[in-house]
Motif scaffolding. Structure first.
Motif, PDB file in Angstrom:
ATOM      1  N   ALA A 185       0.853  -1.189   0.000  1.00 37.73           N
ATOM      2  CA  ALA A 185       0.000   0.000   0.000  1.00 37.73           C
ATOM      3  C   ALA A 185       0.886   1.235   0.000  1.00 37.73           C
ATOM      4  O   ALA A 185       1.606   1.480   0.971  1.00 37.73           O
TER       5      ALA A 185
ATOM      6  N   ASP B  93       7.238   6.814   4.254  1.00 38.77           N
ATOM      7  CA  ASP B  93       7.267   5.470   4.849  1.00 38.77           C
ATOM      8  C   ASP B  93       6.969   4.389   3.807  1.00 38.77           C
ATOM      9  O   ASP B  93       7.741   3.460   3.618  1.00 38.77           O
TER      10      ASP B  93
ATOM     11  N   HIS C 183      -2.353   2.029  -4.831  1.00 42.58           N
ATOM     12  CA  HIS C 183      -2.493   3.420  -4.379  1.00 42.58           C
ATOM     13  C   HIS C 183      -3.943   3.878  -4.463  1.00 42.58           C
ATOM     14  O   HIS C 183      -4.612   3.681  -5.472  1.00 42.58           O
TER      15      HIS C 183
ATOM     16  N   LEU D 238      -7.555   9.568  -2.739  1.00 40.47           N
ATOM     17  CA  LEU D 238      -8.691   9.809  -1.848  1.00 40.47           C
ATOM     18  C   LEU D 238      -9.459  11.087  -2.192  1.00 40.47           C
ATOM     19  O   LEU D 238     -10.415  11.443  -1.512  1.00 40.47           O
TER      20      LEU D 238
END
Ligand code: AMP
Ligand code: ZN
Length: 306
Positions: free
Chosen positions: A55, A61, A82, A85
């Motif tokens: 993810a 990160d 991915h 949003l």
């Protein structure tokens, strides 16, 4: 001039606060990669021939996670996932940053765009009764979609870029709130206990946020430069600030101690709640209720597309 603790040749540039050691850039990158590998092996996160979904958000990160997995295990079957949003400016920026990077890494990328594929974005929740808990709503939406995409693409495991700071913040919050149900879910490996739940792994669980930032910067990985405009002042950021103040003032080993004591001394005595798992009446995905959290949430903003 201070020399690197590991090679004693190069000038030391990076201070690892919890072990009080100075390292040169090269030895830091090696130390980081070895530690991720040790974590993956210690928790038996990956088996040969497994298909791993990673993810990727566009942040330091998960970008580091994908890069390091590919470097440590070149023949591993990786797929990046991915979610766009639809957060104004921020989401498109994240998407652009990671697209060219993933192409260069030669890893297949599955993109899911909330606005294009579901007709809403995280902004649609701002004016609902959930508006004040927008990060938690966003977390529910992300968990659901990442699992669904991993399941539909027949991936064996889903890896996320959660770091030590993320995990310690959740443990800390559970202790403060006495939330033993949530505490039982804190684990570097979460088995999928239903055929439609993909097992989740957190290979960066032993790496601090600062180590990830240093690795991404020194390895010259591209990552987002904007922060999410909806996350300002959320609980997790406040707790992290508090924990970092303890680290700075009193105890550099605090995060590592809290995590290790939880995994070794607390987790073995907590039994995850034995919830019966049903299939959601609307979408068919696993849930402990008749209708899953995702469908309950999306129902309040607009009916799910058929
Ligand atoms: P967060 O919930 O933002 O702290 O992110 C934790 C982890 O969830 C990241 O390291 C990623 O692995 C994953 N993640 C967060 N946002 C996204 C996204 N938009 N698309 C894919 N994965 C994500
Ligand atoms: Zn559902």
């Amino acid at each position: 001039m201070r020399l690197c603790y590991a090679c004693s040749k190069e000038p030391a540039e990076i201070f690892i606060d919890y072990s009080k050691r100075w390292l040169c850039i090269n030895c830091f990158l090696n130390y980081y990669e070895r530690k991720v590998k040790r974590t993956i092996e210690a928790y038996r996160m990956i088996k040969p021939n497994e298909k791993i979904g990673v993810a990727v958000s566009g942040g330091k990160d998960s970008t580091t996670l994908l890069y390091v997995l590919k470097k440590l295990y070149p023949s591993l079957n990786l797929t990046a996932i991915h979610l766009n949003l639809g957060v104004k400016e921020y989401s498109d920026h994240c998407n652009e940053v990671l697209r060219s990077f993933i192409k260069k890494l030669n890893v297949p990328l599955i993109e899911f765009n909330l606005i294009k594929q579901l007709g809403f974005s995280i902004h649609n929740f701002e004016k609902t009764r959930h508006g004040r808990k927008i990060c938690s709503i966003c977390g529910t939406i992300k968990r659901y979609l990442l699992n669904k995409i991993a399941y539909e693409n027949k991936l064996d495991k889903l890896a996320t870029g959660h770091n030590l700071d993320d995990i310690v913040e959740v443990i800390f919050n559970c202790y403060v709130q006495g939330d033993i149900v949530q505490l039982a879910r804190v684990n570097p490996v979460l088995p999928g206990n239903h055929p439609k739940l993909v097992a989740r792994i957190k290979p960066l669980c032993m790496m601090t946020e600062m180590e990830n930032l240093l690795y991404a910067s020194y390895a010259e990985l591209p990552f987002r430069s904007l922060s999410c405009p909806l996350s300002k002042g959320n609980r997790s950021l406040k707790n992290k600030k508090f924990i970092n103040a303890i680290i700075l003032k009193e105890m550099p080993t605090f995060k590592h101690m809290l995590f290790k004591s939880y995994v070794k001394r607390i987790a073995p005595y907590i039994n995850p709640p034995l919830e019966k798992i049903f299939e959601c009446e609307i979408c068919g995905m696993p849930t402990s209720k008749n209708i899953c959290a995702f469908c309950r949430l999306t129902k309040i903003i607009k009916p799910l597309p058929q």
